[in-house]
Design a protein around this motif. Structure first.
Motif, PDB file in Angstrom:
ATOM      1  N   ASP A  36     -26.721  48.955   3.862  1.00 30.34           N
ATOM      2  CA  ASP A  36     -25.431  49.427   3.334  1.00 30.34           C
ATOM      3  C   ASP A  36     -24.723  48.316   2.560  1.00 30.34           C
ATOM      4  OD1 ASP A  36     -25.741  51.978   4.376  1.00 30.34           O
ATOM      5  OD2 ASP A  36     -24.748  51.484   6.258  1.00 30.34           O
ATOM      6  N   VAL A  37     -24.725  47.112   3.125  1.00 32.02           N
ATOM      7  CA  VAL A  37     -24.067  45.974   2.471  1.00 32.02           C
ATOM      8  C   VAL A  37     -24.771  45.645   1.156  1.00 32.02           C
ATOM      9  CG1 VAL A  37     -23.549  43.498   2.646  1.00 32.02           C
ATOM     10  CG2 VAL A  37     -23.165  45.003   4.620  1.00 32.02           C
ATOM     11  N   LEU A  38     -26.120  45.565   1.186  1.00 30.10           N
ATOM     12  CA  LEU A  38     -26.864  45.211  -0.021  1.00 30.10           C
ATOM     13  C   LEU A  38     -26.732  46.270  -1.110  1.00 30.10           C
ATOM     14  CD1 LEU A  38     -30.125  43.633   1.454  1.00 30.10           C
ATOM     15  CD2 LEU A  38     -28.173  42.476   0.439  1.00 30.10           C
ATOM     16  N   GLU A  39     -26.721  47.531  -0.728  1.00 34.01           N
ATOM     17  CA  GLU A  39     -26.572  48.592  -1.722  1.00 34.01           C
ATOM     18  C   GLU A  39     -25.219  48.480  -2.437  1.00 34.01           C
ATOM     19  OE1 GLU A  39     -26.449  53.484  -2.079  1.00 34.01           O
ATOM     20  OE2 GLU A  39     -26.950  52.564  -0.160  1.00 34.01           O
ATOM     21  N   LYS A  40     -24.178  48.232  -1.652  1.00 34.88           N
ATOM     22  CA  LYS A  40     -22.835  48.148  -2.240  1.00 34.88           C
ATOM     23  C   LYS A  40     -22.694  46.895  -3.103  1.00 34.88           C
ATOM     24  CE  LYS A  40     -18.303  49.679  -1.241  1.00 34.88           C
ATOM     25  NZ  LYS A  40     -17.538  50.479  -0.313  1.00 34.88           N
ATOM     26  N   ILE A  41     -23.173  45.761  -2.603  1.00 37.32           N
ATOM     27  CA  ILE A  41     -23.037  44.502  -3.337  1.00 37.32           C
ATOM     28  C   ILE A  41     -23.901  44.516  -4.593  1.00 37.32           C
ATOM     29  CG2 ILE A  41     -24.813  42.972  -2.349  1.00 37.32           C
ATOM     30  CD1 ILE A  41     -21.208  41.946  -2.544  1.00 37.32           C
ATOM     31  N   TYR A 118     -24.838  38.514   6.099  1.00 39.60           N
ATOM     32  CA  TYR A 118     -23.628  37.747   6.390  1.00 39.60           C
ATOM     33  C   TYR A 118     -23.249  36.801   5.253  1.00 39.60           C
ATOM     34  CZ  TYR A 118     -23.151  39.831  10.899  1.00 39.60           C
ATOM     35  OH  TYR A 118     -22.948  40.752  11.897  1.00 39.60           O
ATOM     36  N   ALA A 119     -24.203  36.358   4.466  1.00 44.33           N
ATOM     37  CA  ALA A 119     -23.868  35.546   3.286  1.00 44.33           C
ATOM     38  C   ALA A 119     -22.960  36.339   2.364  1.00 44.33           C
ATOM     39  CB  ALA A 119     -25.136  35.111   2.560  1.00 44.33           C
ATOM     40  N   TYR A 120     -23.335  37.589   2.100  1.00 40.48           N
ATOM     41  CA  TYR A 120     -22.528  38.439   1.221  1.00 40.48           C
ATOM     42  C   TYR A 120     -21.216  38.852   1.884  1.00 40.48           C
ATOM     43  CZ  TYR A 120     -26.233  38.878  -2.246  1.00 40.48           C
ATOM     44  OH  TYR A 120     -27.158  38.615  -3.220  1.00 40.48           O
TER      45      TYR A 120
END
Length: 198
Positions: A36-41, A118-120
């Motif tokens: 979810d985080v990678l898709e949004k970023i 967590y980096a993003y």
């Protein structure tokens, strides 16, 4: 760095919040998944013309004994992600740490996934609410063990417990308190946002 900074601010606006779609069945809570985080970023970075190059580094690999007596690997990985602006050639590097545990060969992959997430999340101030993620299996783990050479025989010497959220080694006192209050081994930092077990 002004051009890339302006773009990073726009990315932060687009990624201010990520919905928790992951479910931890062991402790019955939701968390924001790495996907979810990678898709949004990724969507926000492509929109701004920012590309990324990730470089992982293994910090440690330890043996862990679970509450059931099984031995698993616990890996901690540091990831450095260079963000580059296609229009200005300006770049900036962000970093993240992650731990992953597995009985097979996936401890490093799990650690990398957490480190990237967590980096993003930290660099772009992405909010999700309380996020003590882990899978059902890793929540049951308690003791970190490292092999110690003694003459010709190898013996396993117990060390301290590890936080199931970030992998930091914790004292027995902190572990006992955390298990009683939160139902899992958490370091003092991770306890701050954790949900108390009824």
């Amino acid at each position: 760095m002004q051009k890339i900074a302006k773009k990073l601010i726009e990315i932060m606006k687009d990624c201010a919040y990520v919905t928790k779609n992951g479910i931890n069945n062991f402790h019955n809570y939701k968390y924001a998944t790495s996907a979810d985080v990678l898709e949004k970023i990724n969507t926000a970075m492509v929109k701004q013309g920012i590309c990324s190059i990730a470089a992982p580094e293994i910090i440690s690999i330890d043996e862990v004994t679970t509450a059931k007596g099984n031995t698993e690997k616990l890996a901690t990985v540091k990831i450095s992600i260079t963000l580059m602006d296609k229009d200005s050639d300006e770049n900036i590097t962000i970093t993240g740490l992650g731990s992953g545990q597995d009985a097979g060969d996936k401890a490093i992959m799990k650690a990398q996934t957490a480190a990237i997430k967590y980096a993003y999340m930290l660099s772009f101030a992405i909010a999700t609410g309380d996020d003590p993620e882990a899978d059902s299996k890793t929540d049951e783990n308690t003791i970190v063990q490292k092999p110690v050479q003694k003459k010709k025989n190898t013996v396993i010497k117990p060390v301290k417990a590890a936080c199931v959220n970030c992998g930091v080694v914790i004292s027995d006192k902190v572990k006992t308190y955390s298990m009683e209050k939160y139902g899992r081994s958490l370091c003092m930092e991770c306890q701050k946002g954790a949900k108390v077990v009824a």
